[in-house]
Design an enzyme around this catalytic site. Structure first.
Site, mmCIF file in Angstrom:
data_model
loop_
_atom_site.group_PDB
_atom_site.id
_atom_site.type_symbol
_atom_site.label_atom_id
_atom_site.label_comp_id
_atom_site.label_asym_id
_atom_site.label_seq_id
_atom_site.Cartn_x
_atom_site.Cartn_y
_atom_site.Cartn_z
ATOM 1 N N LYS A 64 0.818 -1.213 0.000
ATOM 2 C CA LYS A 64 0.000 0.000 0.000
ATOM 3 C C LYS A 64 0.853 1.266 0.000
ATOM 4 C CE LYS A 64 -4.057 -2.105 2.167
ATOM 5 N NZ LYS A 64 -5.066 -2.022 3.242
ATOM 6 N N GLY A 112 -14.032 -7.386 11.207
ATOM 7 C CA GLY A 112 -13.865 -6.455 10.104
ATOM 8 C C GLY A 112 -14.255 -6.967 8.734
ATOM 9 N N ARG A 116 0.904 1.248 22.003
ATOM 10 C CA ARG A 116 1.920 0.792 22.956
ATOM 11 C C ARG A 116 3.015 1.845 23.136
ATOM 12 N NH1 ARG A 116 0.990 -4.533 20.654
ATOM 13 N NH2 ARG A 116 0.364 -6.007 22.285
#
Length: 280
Positions: free
Chosen positions: A79, A253, A172
């Site tokens: 991508k 999803g 995180r």
């Protein structure tokens, strides 16, 4: 552009491929065949494995379009390469990028538009459309999204355009969340690490692989939400299990895949797919 090295069937009116590595798992061919059946179009859609480097990606994409290809989907890990290709071509007026692709820094859909290579990103709009189809009204809602990678970056603009009240990015590494928040000039965006989430959460979206390796989820036991959404599908989700135990509405999803694919299909063919009660 290279001479075509791909042999495209001549019987179809539209030729599509999805490029990835790996690619055998992709459901895109079956999905788009379902779109074609509904809209009465004759298409050919194939999976295309590609070596994981920029030159190979460019060669395959160029060969496909020079050989008469209509539209190209891109999945991991290409991508960002597709974005780079369109950005480079735009400098010589041979390429263009949609607003969503520019903001996401990634492209999942390529087409030839006005004689130029056009890169779009339909992922975030597919997410918002799927949430809405499941009865989630994002207007004036407090939304948390986990992760600060490409999937989150591509979702931010569509979520903001859906008029959310607040959008909290948790990661995180808090610095990555902060850097992502700074890319958008919008005072609705806040950020933190994964253990310091807001208490008032209407919708929480997982754009990470958290919980897949069996580690304990870093959430406080009192964290609740009305709706929990995991961008991944087809795998057990400790994230969804956590919120299901708290009686939240949940979804994986798969619908995001369907909705983002429908937007690609519409870009390529001009045909809008009816996704009410859609299955494939």
């Amino acid at each position: 552009m290279h001479t075509s090295i791909l042999s495209l069937p001549t019987s179809a009116d539209y030729h599509f491929i999805v490029i990835g590595n790996p690619i055998a798992h992709s459901k895109s061919p079956e999905l788009h065949q379902s779109f074609a059946k509904q809209t009465g179009l004759n298409i050919h859609y194939a999976r295309q494995l590609c070596p994981n480097d920029f030159d190979s990606f460019v060669a395959v994409a160029a060969s496909f379009f020079n050989g008469g290809g209509t539209g190209l989907n891109i999945t991991v890990p290409f991508k960002e390469m597709a974005f780079e290709l369109c950005q480079t071509l735009s400098q010589t007026n041979q390429g263009n990028l949609s607003e969503y692709a520019l903001v996401a820094g990634a492209v999942n859909t390529l087409a030839i538009k006005d004689g130029k290579l056009y890169g779009d990103n339909t992922d975030g709009r597919g997410l918002v459309a799927d949430l809405r189809s499941k009865g989630v009204d994002l207007d004036s809602k407090n939304v948390v999204i986990l992760g600060a990678g490409g999937a989150t970056r591509g979702a931010i603009l569509p979520l903001l355009n859906a008029n959310v009240k607040s959008l909290h990015i948790a990661n995180r590494t808090v610095e990555k969340a902060e850097n992502l928040a700074k890319m958008f000039d919008d005072n609705r965006i806040t950020f933190s690490n994964l253990t310091d989430l807001p208490n008032n959460v209407d919708v929480i979206i997982n754009a990470t692989s958290i919980g897949l390796s069996g580690e304990k989820l870093p959430f406080n036991d009192d964290l609740t939400t009305d709706f929990a959404y995991d961008m991944m599908y087809g795998k057990p989700s400790a994230f969804l299990d956590f919120f299901k135990a708290k009686n939240a509405n949940i979804s994986d999803g798969l619908g995001m895949l369907v909705n983002q694919g429908a937007l690609s299909f519409e870009l390529w063919t001009g045909e809008k797919v009816n996704l009410t009660d859609f299955t494939f």
